[in-house]
Design an enzyme around this catalytic site. Structure first.
Site, PDB file in Angstrom:
ATOM      1  N   ASP A   9      11.135  50.995  28.001  1.00  0.00           N
ATOM      2  CA  ASP A   9      11.199  50.859  29.489  1.00  0.00           C
ATOM      3  C   ASP A   9      10.074  49.854  29.551  1.00  0.00           C
ATOM      4  O   ASP A   9       9.111  49.630  28.872  1.00  0.00           O
ATOM      5  CB  ASP A   9      10.809  52.113  29.934  1.00  0.00           C
ATOM      6  CG  ASP A   9      10.611  52.062  31.591  1.00  0.00           C
ATOM      7  OD1 ASP A   9      11.543  51.531  32.248  1.00  0.00           O
ATOM      8  OD2 ASP A   9       9.522  52.517  31.989  1.00  0.00           O
ATOM      9  N   LEU A  10      10.123  49.205  30.708  1.00  0.00           N
ATOM     10  CA  LEU A  10       9.209  48.034  30.960  1.00  0.00           C
ATOM     11  C   LEU A  10       8.136  48.358  31.862  1.00  0.00           C
ATOM     12  O   LEU A  10       6.975  48.587  31.449  1.00  0.00           O
ATOM     13  CB  LEU A  10      10.117  46.879  31.736  1.00  0.00           C
ATOM     14  CG  LEU A  10       9.213  45.497  31.755  1.00  0.00           C
ATOM     15  CD1 LEU A  10       8.647  45.152  30.740  1.00  0.00           C
ATOM     16  CD2 LEU A  10       9.946  44.697  32.695  1.00  0.00           C
ATOM     17  N   ASP A  11       8.502  48.789  33.036  1.00  0.00           N
ATOM     18  CA  ASP A  11       7.257  49.108  34.118  1.00  0.00           C
ATOM     19  C   ASP A  11       6.878  50.477  33.572  1.00  0.00           C
ATOM     20  O   ASP A  11       7.519  51.536  33.594  1.00  0.00           O
ATOM     21  CB  ASP A  11       7.960  49.348  35.506  1.00  0.00           C
ATOM     22  CG  ASP A  11       8.883  48.093  36.071  1.00  0.00           C
ATOM     23  OD1 ASP A  11       8.014  47.062  35.989  1.00  0.00           O
ATOM     24  OD2 ASP A  11       9.914  48.163  36.592  1.00  0.00           O
ATOM     25  N   THR A  17       3.557  47.509  36.517  1.00  0.00           N
ATOM     26  CA  THR A  17       3.769  46.984  37.724  1.00  0.00           C
ATOM     27  C   THR A  17       3.909  48.131  39.001  1.00  0.00           C
ATOM     28  O   THR A  17       4.100  47.592  40.007  1.00  0.00           O
ATOM     29  CB  THR A  17       5.137  46.237  37.727  1.00  0.00           C
ATOM     30  OG1 THR A  17       5.991  47.349  37.008  1.00  0.00           O
ATOM     31  CG2 THR A  17       5.442  45.195  36.956  1.00  0.00           C
ATOM     32  N   LYS A  45       8.789  55.764  40.427  1.00  0.00           N
ATOM     33  CA  LYS A  45       8.785  55.460  38.947  1.00  0.00           C
ATOM     34  C   LYS A  45       9.956  55.687  38.374  1.00  0.00           C
ATOM     35  O   LYS A  45      10.798  56.863  38.398  1.00  0.00           O
ATOM     36  CB  LYS A  45       7.685  56.349  38.373  1.00  0.00           C
ATOM     37  CG  LYS A  45       6.334  55.706  38.747  1.00  0.00           C
ATOM     38  CD  LYS A  45       5.306  55.864  37.716  1.00  0.00           C
ATOM     39  CE  LYS A  45       3.935  55.351  37.991  1.00  0.00           C
ATOM     40  NZ  LYS A  45       2.718  56.122  37.385  1.00  0.00           N
ATOM     41  N   GLY A  46      10.649  54.667  37.940  1.00  0.00           N
ATOM     42  CA  GLY A  46      11.982  54.729  37.112  1.00  0.00           C
ATOM     43  C   GLY A  46      13.203  54.817  38.102  1.00  0.00           C
ATOM     44  O   GLY A  46      14.315  54.828  37.675  1.00  0.00           O
ATOM     45  N   ARG A  49      15.926  50.445  43.152  1.00  0.00           N
ATOM     46  CA  ARG A  49      15.432  49.872  44.554  1.00  0.00           C
ATOM     47  C   ARG A  49      15.790  50.584  45.388  1.00  0.00           C
ATOM     48  O   ARG A  49      15.354  50.897  46.617  1.00  0.00           O
ATOM     49  CB  ARG A  49      15.406  48.398  44.479  1.00  0.00           C
ATOM     50  CG  ARG A  49      14.844  47.542  45.506  1.00  0.00           C
ATOM     51  CD  ARG A  49      15.189  46.155  45.608  1.00  0.00           C
ATOM     52  NE  ARG A  49      15.298  45.497  44.155  1.00  0.00           N
ATOM     53  CZ  ARG A  49      15.694  44.337  43.906  1.00  0.00           C
ATOM     54  NH1 ARG A  49      16.251  43.561  44.839  1.00  0.00           N
ATOM     55  NH2 ARG A  49      15.658  44.018  42.614  1.00  0.00           N
ATOM     56  N   SER A 114      15.284  48.829  31.035  1.00  0.00           N
ATOM     57  CA  SER A 114      14.601  49.072  32.391  1.00  0.00           C
ATOM     58  C   SER A 114      15.568  49.055  33.540  1.00  0.00           C
ATOM     59  O   SER A 114      16.655  48.098  33.459  1.00  0.00           O
ATOM     60  CB  SER A 114      13.662  47.782  32.499  1.00  0.00           C
ATOM     61  OG  SER A 114      13.356  47.993  33.604  1.00  0.00           O
ATOM     62  N   ALA A 115      15.317  49.803  34.515  1.00  0.00           N
ATOM     63  CA  ALA A 115      16.191  49.762  35.819  1.00  0.00           C
ATOM     64  C   ALA A 115      16.007  48.524  36.512  1.00  0.00           C
ATOM     65  O   ALA A 115      16.919  48.175  37.493  1.00  0.00           O
ATOM     66  CB  ALA A 115      15.677  50.836  36.579  1.00  0.00           C
ATOM     67  N   SER A 116      14.808  47.717  36.074  1.00  0.00           N
ATOM     68  CA  SER A 116      14.624  46.767  37.046  1.00  0.00           C
ATOM     69  C   SER A 116      15.289  45.257  36.907  1.00  0.00           C
ATOM     70  O   SER A 116      15.653  44.878  36.141  1.00  0.00           O
ATOM     71  CB  SER A 116      13.092  46.236  36.888  1.00  0.00           C
ATOM     72  OG  SER A 116      12.717  45.217  37.598  1.00  0.00           O
ATOM     73  N   ASN A 118      14.043  42.673  38.288  1.00  0.00           N
ATOM     74  CA  ASN A 118      13.123  41.622  37.950  1.00  0.00           C
ATOM     75  C   ASN A 118      12.522  41.617  36.650  1.00  0.00           C
ATOM     76  O   ASN A 118      11.730  40.804  36.162  1.00  0.00           O
ATOM     77  CB  ASN A 118      11.991  42.048  38.855  1.00  0.00           C
ATOM     78  CG  ASN A 118      12.301  41.934  40.425  1.00  0.00           C
ATOM     79  OD1 ASN A 118      12.889  40.709  40.750  1.00  0.00           O
ATOM     80  ND2 ASN A 118      12.299  42.615  41.057  1.00  0.00           N
ATOM     81  N   LYS A 145      19.111  55.572  35.936  1.00  0.00           N
ATOM     82  CA  LYS A 145      18.620  56.625  35.013  1.00  0.00           C
ATOM     83  C   LYS A 145      18.601  57.727  35.923  1.00  0.00           C
ATOM     84  O   LYS A 145      18.214  57.550  37.177  1.00  0.00           O
ATOM     85  CB  LYS A 145      16.998  56.076  34.742  1.00  0.00           C
ATOM     86  CG  LYS A 145      17.090  55.279  33.644  1.00  0.00           C
ATOM     87  CD  LYS A 145      15.624  54.657  33.399  1.00  0.00           C
ATOM     88  CE  LYS A 145      15.483  53.463  32.532  1.00  0.00           C
ATOM     89  NZ  LYS A 145      14.380  52.921  32.313  1.00  0.00           N
ATOM     90  N   GLU A 169       9.350  55.891  27.370  1.00  0.00           N
ATOM     91  CA  GLU A 169       9.458  56.170  28.863  1.00  0.00           C
ATOM     92  C   GLU A 169       8.393  56.669  29.528  1.00  0.00           C
ATOM     93  O   GLU A 169       7.878  57.599  29.049  1.00  0.00           O
ATOM     94  CB  GLU A 169      10.842  56.942  29.067  1.00  0.00           C
ATOM     95  CG  GLU A 169      12.093  56.176  29.350  1.00  0.00           C
ATOM     96  CD  GLU A 169      11.731  55.740  30.890  1.00  0.00           C
ATOM     97  OE1 GLU A 169      12.788  54.756  31.169  1.00  0.00           O
ATOM     98  OE2 GLU A 169      10.799  56.046  31.636  1.00  0.00           O
ATOM     99  N   ASP A 170       8.012  56.214  30.533  1.00  0.00           N
ATOM    100  CA  ASP A 170       6.855  56.792  31.391  1.00  0.00           C
ATOM    101  C   ASP A 170       7.424  57.626  32.625  1.00  0.00           C
ATOM    102  O   ASP A 170       6.639  58.167  33.318  1.00  0.00           O
ATOM    103  CB  ASP A 170       6.038  55.759  31.765  1.00  0.00           C
ATOM    104  CG  ASP A 170       6.669  54.801  32.859  1.00  0.00           C
ATOM    105  OD1 ASP A 170       7.632  54.541  32.918  1.00  0.00           O
ATOM    106  OD2 ASP A 170       6.056  54.689  33.984  1.00  0.00           O
TER     107      ASP A 170
HETATM  108  C1  G6P Z   1      11.616  50.458  37.425  1.00  0.00           C
HETATM  109  C2  G6P Z   1      10.451  50.849  38.403  1.00  0.00           C
HETATM  110  C3  G6P Z   1      10.860  51.399  39.751  1.00  0.00           C
HETATM  111  C4  G6P Z   1      11.766  50.166  40.266  1.00  0.00           C
HETATM  112  C5  G6P Z   1      12.845  49.957  39.561  1.00  0.00           C
HETATM  113  C6  G6P Z   1      13.876  48.920  40.071  1.00  0.00           C
HETATM  114  O1  G6P Z   1      12.395  51.548  36.976  1.00  0.00           O
HETATM  115  O2  G6P Z   1       9.916  51.983  37.594  1.00  0.00           O
HETATM  116  O3  G6P Z   1       9.760  51.848  40.494  1.00  0.00           O
HETATM  117  O4  G6P Z   1      12.142  50.741  41.636  1.00  0.00           O
HETATM  118  O5  G6P Z   1      12.616  49.491  38.316  1.00  0.00           O
HETATM  119  O6  G6P Z   1      13.205  47.790  39.932  1.00  0.00           O
HETATM  120  P1  G6P Z   1      13.375  46.409  40.869  1.00  0.00           P
HETATM  121  O7  G6P Z   1      12.564  45.397  40.219  1.00  0.00           O
HETATM  122  O8  G6P Z   1      14.905  46.137  40.405  1.00  0.00           O
HETATM  123  O9  G6P Z   1      13.357  46.541  42.238  1.00  0.00           O
HETATM  124 MG    MG Z   2       8.734  53.036  33.648  1.00  0.00          MG
END
Ligand code: G6P
Ligand code: MG
Length: 221
Positions: A9-11, A17, A45-46, A49, A114-116, A118, A145, A169-170
């Site tokens: 996982d990234l964040d 972040t 967390k995780g 958005r 990662s879910a992000s 970004n 997730k 994973e955190d």
């Molecule tokens: C990660 C973070 C979450 C965040 C999600 C989506 O899982 O832990 O806090 O909401 O990514 O991130 P994004 O950058 O797409 O808004």
């Molecule tokens: Mg995380």
């Protein structure tokens, strides 16, 4: 050893972040007159958005239509990007690079899960875009997730079976996603919170190839 890949996982695992997510969500919550604390931020967390926005709106008992929600999520992401665009390699969490390099030397594949959305920006800013053999993130999966999709996607991109992957994973939702994918999961954080993980460490600085082999042996025995 049966393990052929590690998925990170990234964040909260490779970079911190959460503080930037908090500042951006806090700005939005303040604007909406919603009380939002760092403790509330733990619940995000995780979480994707839009699901994070729903949690914040829930804290303020606000009901708004989808168009407005999209606009608020867009604004939060703009502010969040102001922070992450300024990230530097110094923000990589301790031990991450050493551990990943040790894995690569041992011919274990490494991926991001990662879910992000970004993820590419963050990897680029901290200078590790080329480090991973595969990147599965919010841009190439649909289900958040605890759905296993992001980890299954990473294993598919690597061409390695799920049962040959270990996830780091955190977040609770992320640990559950890894288990749902049929993977071994090492939690990053507190064993009290990440009860379902097969093993928990405080950070990747506590990891080594030797420890990974030991954990795998214990889980599979
Ligand atoms: C990660 C973070 C979450 C965040 C999600 C989506 O899982 O832990 O806090 O909401 O990514 O991130 P994004 O950058 O797409 O808004
Ligand atoms: Mg995380």
């Amino acid at each position: 050893m049966k393990i052929r890949a590690c998925i990170f996982d990234l964040d909260g695992v490779i970079v911190d972040t959460a503080k930037y997510h908090f500042l951006a969500w806090k700005r939005l919550a303040d604007q909406l007159g919603i009380n939002f604390t760092e403790k509330d931020n733990e619940r995000l967390k995780g979480v994707s958005r839009m699901a994070s926005l729903e949690i914040i709106l829930g804290l303020g008992n606000k009901i708004i239509d989808q168009d407005k929600k999209n606009e608020l999520a867009r604004l939060k992401n703009l502010w969040y990007n102001d922070y992450i665009r300024k990230m530097t390699p110094e923000e990589i969490l301790p031990g991450s690079l050493d551990f990943i390099k040790e894995l690569k030397k041992a011919d274990i594949r490494v991926a991001v899960g990662s879910a992000s959305k970004n993820t590419p920006v963050i990897l680029d800013r901290v200078g590790i875009s080329k480090l991973f053999d595969a990147v599965a993130d919010g841009n190439n999966v649909e289900k958040a997730k605890p759905d296993p999709e992001v980890f299954l996607k990473a294993s598919e991109m690597l061409g390695i079976e799920p049962e040959e992957c270990i996830v780091f994973e955190d977040a609770l939702a992320g640990v559950q996603a890894a288990l749902n994918a049929g993977m071994i999961c090492i939690g990053i954080g507190s064993p009290k919170v990440l009860k379902k993980a097969h093993f928990v460490v405080k950070g990747l600085y506590e990891m080594s190839l030797e420890k990974l082999i030991m954990i795998e042996k214990n889980v599979l025995s």
